[in-house]
Design a protein around this motif. Structure first.
Motif, PDB file in Angstrom:
ATOM      1  N   SER A 188      28.059 -35.166 -29.858  1.00 13.12           N
ATOM      2  CA  SER A 188      29.186 -35.863 -29.237  1.00 13.12           C
ATOM      3  C   SER A 188      29.016 -36.075 -27.740  1.00 13.12           C
ATOM      4  O   SER A 188      29.666 -36.952 -27.158  1.00 13.12           O
ATOM      5  N   ASP A 189      28.154 -35.286 -27.087  1.00 15.54           N
ATOM      6  CA  ASP A 189      27.977 -35.452 -25.639  1.00 15.54           C
ATOM      7  C   ASP A 189      26.528 -35.743 -25.249  1.00 15.54           C
ATOM      8  O   ASP A 189      26.154 -35.619 -24.088  1.00 15.54           O
ATOM      9  N   LEU A 190      25.696 -36.120 -26.225  1.00 15.17           N
ATOM     10  CA  LEU A 190      24.290 -36.388 -25.933  1.00 15.17           C
ATOM     11  C   LEU A 190      23.900 -37.796 -26.354  1.00 15.17           C
ATOM     12  O   LEU A 190      24.341 -38.301 -27.393  1.00 15.17           O
ATOM     13  N   LEU A 191      23.049 -38.419 -25.520  1.00 15.59           N
ATOM     14  CA  LEU A 191      22.436 -39.698 -25.843  1.00 15.59           C
ATOM     15  C   LEU A 191      20.926 -39.547 -25.728  1.00 15.59           C
ATOM     16  O   LEU A 191      20.437 -38.875 -24.813  1.00 15.59           O
ATOM     17  N   CYS A 192      20.203 -40.163 -26.621  1.00 12.14           N
ATOM     18  CA  CYS A 192      18.744 -40.138 -26.557  1.00 12.14           C
ATOM     19  C   CYS A 192      18.243 -41.533 -26.203  1.00 12.14           C
ATOM     20  O   CYS A 192      18.625 -42.527 -26.839  1.00 12.14           O
ATOM     21  N   LEU A 193      17.366 -41.603 -25.194  1.00  8.49           N
ATOM     22  CA  LEU A 193      16.798 -42.860 -24.710  1.00  8.49           C
ATOM     23  C   LEU A 193      15.303 -42.906 -25.015  1.00  8.49           C
ATOM     24  O   LEU A 193      14.653 -41.862 -25.124  1.00  8.49           O
ATOM     25  N   ILE A 237      20.158 -35.285 -17.190  1.00 14.99           N
ATOM     26  CA  ILE A 237      18.978 -35.270 -18.049  1.00 14.99           C
ATOM     27  C   ILE A 237      18.739 -33.829 -18.509  1.00 14.99           C
ATOM     28  O   ILE A 237      18.532 -32.931 -17.700  1.00 14.99           O
ATOM     29  N   VAL A 238      18.772 -33.629 -19.823  1.00 16.89           N
ATOM     30  CA  VAL A 238      18.630 -32.270 -20.366  1.00 16.89           C
ATOM     31  C   VAL A 238      17.374 -32.111 -21.206  1.00 16.89           C
ATOM     32  O   VAL A 238      17.039 -30.991 -21.617  1.00 16.89           O
ATOM     33  N   GLY A 239      16.679 -33.191 -21.473  1.00 13.42           N
ATOM     34  CA  GLY A 239      15.451 -33.106 -22.246  1.00 13.42           C
ATOM     35  C   GLY A 239      14.541 -34.281 -21.955  1.00 13.42           C
ATOM     36  O   GLY A 239      15.006 -35.402 -21.739  1.00 13.42           O
ATOM     37  N   HIS A 240      13.228 -34.007 -21.929  1.00 11.45           N
ATOM     38  CA  HIS A 240      12.260 -35.065 -21.650  1.00 11.45           C
ATOM     39  C   HIS A 240      10.952 -34.694 -22.329  1.00 11.45           C
ATOM     40  O   HIS A 240      10.375 -33.648 -22.046  1.00 11.45           O
ATOM     41  N   ASN A 241      10.497 -35.527 -23.252  1.00 10.08           N
ATOM     42  CA  ASN A 241       9.194 -35.297 -23.854  1.00 10.08           C
ATOM     43  C   ASN A 241       8.507 -36.626 -24.123  1.00 10.08           C
ATOM     44  O   ASN A 241       8.841 -37.621 -23.480  1.00 10.08           O
ATOM     45  N   GLU A 242       7.577 -36.680 -25.043  1.00 11.60           N
ATOM     46  CA  GLU A 242       6.650 -37.806 -25.114  1.00 11.60           C
ATOM     47  C   GLU A 242       7.330 -39.177 -25.173  1.00 11.60           C
ATOM     48  O   GLU A 242       7.009 -40.078 -24.416  1.00 11.60           O
ATOM     49  N   GLU A 243       8.245 -39.360 -26.101  1.00 12.22           N
ATOM     50  CA  GLU A 243       8.870 -40.673 -26.270  1.00 12.22           C
ATOM     51  C   GLU A 243      10.369 -40.665 -25.979  1.00 12.22           C
ATOM     52  O   GLU A 243      11.002 -41.726 -26.025  1.00 12.22           O
ATOM     53  N   VAL A 264      16.656 -37.180 -23.204  1.00  9.63           N
ATOM     54  CA  VAL A 264      17.999 -36.851 -23.677  1.00  9.63           C
ATOM     55  C   VAL A 264      18.890 -36.602 -22.472  1.00  9.63           C
ATOM     56  O   VAL A 264      18.536 -35.825 -21.571  1.00  9.63           O
ATOM     57  N   VAL A 265      20.047 -37.282 -22.461  1.00 13.13           N
ATOM     58  CA  VAL A 265      21.000 -37.121 -21.363  1.00 13.13           C
ATOM     59  C   VAL A 265      22.330 -36.631 -21.919  1.00 13.13           C
ATOM     60  O   VAL A 265      22.718 -36.963 -23.046  1.00 13.13           O
ATOM     61  N   ARG A 266      23.004 -35.834 -21.101  1.00 14.69           N
ATOM     62  CA  ARG A 266      24.339 -35.356 -21.476  1.00 14.69           C
ATOM     63  C   ARG A 266      25.382 -36.124 -20.679  1.00 14.69           C
ATOM     64  O   ARG A 266      25.245 -36.317 -19.464  1.00 14.69           O
ATOM     65  N   THR A 267      26.423 -36.558 -21.360  1.00 16.84           N
ATOM     66  CA  THR A 267      27.547 -37.214 -20.708  1.00 16.84           C
ATOM     67  C   THR A 267      28.796 -36.989 -21.540  1.00 16.84           C
ATOM     68  O   THR A 267      28.757 -37.019 -22.776  1.00 16.84           O
ATOM     69  N   HIS A 268      29.891 -36.743 -20.867  1.00 15.33           N
ATOM     70  CA  HIS A 268      31.159 -36.549 -21.571  1.00 15.33           C
ATOM     71  C   HIS A 268      31.735 -37.878 -22.038  1.00 15.33           C
ATOM     72  O   HIS A 268      32.782 -37.900 -22.699  1.00 15.33           O
ATOM     73  N   GLU A 269      31.056 -38.976 -21.678  1.00 19.52           N
ATOM     74  CA  GLU A 269      31.520 -40.292 -22.091  1.00 19.52           C
ATOM     75  C   GLU A 269      30.571 -40.923 -23.100  1.00 19.52           C
ATOM     76  O   GLU A 269      30.448 -42.150 -23.191  1.00 19.52           O
TER      77      GLU A 269
END
Length: 366
Positions: free
Chosen positions: A275-280, A306-312, A315-320
């Motif tokens: 609910s609070d994460l988006l993956c780019l 930004i809470v995660g970063h790997n090969e492809e 992952v960012v966290r946002t309350h929106e």
């Protein structure tokens, strides 16, 4: 589009992500600003390691820049094929790269190639090959004035090597190469003081060389953080590289250098894993990852952590997160643009918010 949305592309459906976008009008503004800050276009020897682009080289040539600096032999060839008159390979050639350097000289006889050395052994090897090929090699002595990456410390040994080059019939001594990339104070006065303090030993070396009645050395000095400081010195060429595209890291670190952001990475939301994460689709194969987080600055006022970063993936966290859609295009400025560019085969050219073609990224391999 409003001025605040200069980076957006009207044809977003045509952008395959991740993508590197560049803005020629802003690049030209940066070229003009670089010339203005240098005080004289003839003092400039900009580095091409950031952009690796024939099209950007030609923009600089059109503004009267004729001398360039590069880090690899393929970059040196790219410059020669683009019409550059004077090319400094600022990486000491060793092993098979020594004969490869001479191959470039033969292939492009109109271009004035030079390179650097920081020890007598390499200078002797270059002299030996020059004699074999009936050529004269132009050399700069690489000086370590605090960076501790390459170069020889200013002092008696440096004078001896300089004298050896100056007296060798198959070598042409060009001067001294001094890269002070260790100087990165945000405050301009602190940066200036550190730069001047570390350059004192270089001035002493120049005086000692002059006293021996050797050719007075021109100096290629500094990078982006210090080139405006070195411009006041006699017989000094300036070699900034990052200003042409700029990035979020330098924009924050050096507010006195008022260059325009001219390169942006485009990315899409590919998933909403909670609910609070988006993956780019902006992994470290798409944007430089050697910096600490955050590695990009998102344009458009997005409140992302930004809470995660790997090969492809990024992952960012946002309350929106609920306000975003899968497939939505986002724009971000890299913290470090130089190793970001090399991740792409081409740049998408954006003019007045319209896609206007592509520019190839050259020399992505050695």
């Amino acid at each position: 589009m409003s001025e605040i949305e200069w980076y957006k592309v009207k044809q977003e459906d045509g952008v395959v992500t991740p993508a590197l976008l560049v803005y020629p009008d802003r690049i030209e503004q940066n070229i003009r600003k670089m010339i203005e800050l240098s005080g004289d276009v003839d003092k400039l020897r900009p580095h091409i390691k950031t952009h690796k682009s024939v099209d950007i080289i030609k923009l600089q040539l059109a503004h009267g820049i004729t001398k360039f600096k590069c880090a690899t032999l393929p970059e040196a060839e790219l410059l020669a094929t683009s019409g550059a008159e004077d090319v400094l390979l600022a990486m000491q050639p060793v092993g098979p790269n020594v004969p490869r350097f001479f191959e470039l000289m033969v292939k492009f006889p109109v271009c004035n190639f030079s390179t650097l050395v920081d020890n007598e052994k390499t200078a002797v090897e270059i002299s030996r090959l020059a004699q074999q090929k009936g050529l004269t090699a132009s050399l700069w002595l690489d000086i370590n004035n605090g960076m501790d990456r390459t170069g020889i410390a200013p002092g008696p040994e440096a004078i001896c090597i300089y004298e050896f080059i100056a007296n060798d019939p198959f070598l042409n001594v060009k001067g001294l190469h001094v890269y002070d990339g260790h100087i990165h104070h945000k405050d301009l006065e602190l940066r200036k003081n550190a730069c001047n303090d570390d350059f004192n030993s270089v001035e002493s070396l120049r005086s000692a060389i002059e006293k021996k009645q050797l050719p007075f050395p021109t100096v290629v000095a500094g990078g982006t953080p210090t080139f405006t400081i070195h411009k006041e010195r006699k017989d000094v060429q300036l070699s900034p590289g990052t200003p042409l595209l700029w990035d979020a890291g330098y924009a924050q670190a050096f507010p006195d250098l008022s260059f325009e952001l001219a390169a942006v990475v485009a990315t899409r939301i590919v998933s909403q894993p909670s609910s609070d994460l988006l993956c780019l689709d902006l992994g470290y194969k798409s944007v430089a990852s050697e910096m600490e987080m955050p590695r990009v600055k998102f344009l458009g006022g997005h409140d992302f952590e930004i809470v995660g970063h790997n090969e492809e993936h990024m992952v960012v966290r946002t309350h929106e997160a609920h306000a975003y859609e899968i497939g939505q295009l986002l724009y971000a400025v890299p913290i470090h643009i130089c190793p970001t560019v090399v991740r792409y085969d081409e740049m998408l050219v954006v003019e007045k918010n319209e896609l206007a073609g592509t520019w190839p990224v050259g020399t992505r391999s050695h």
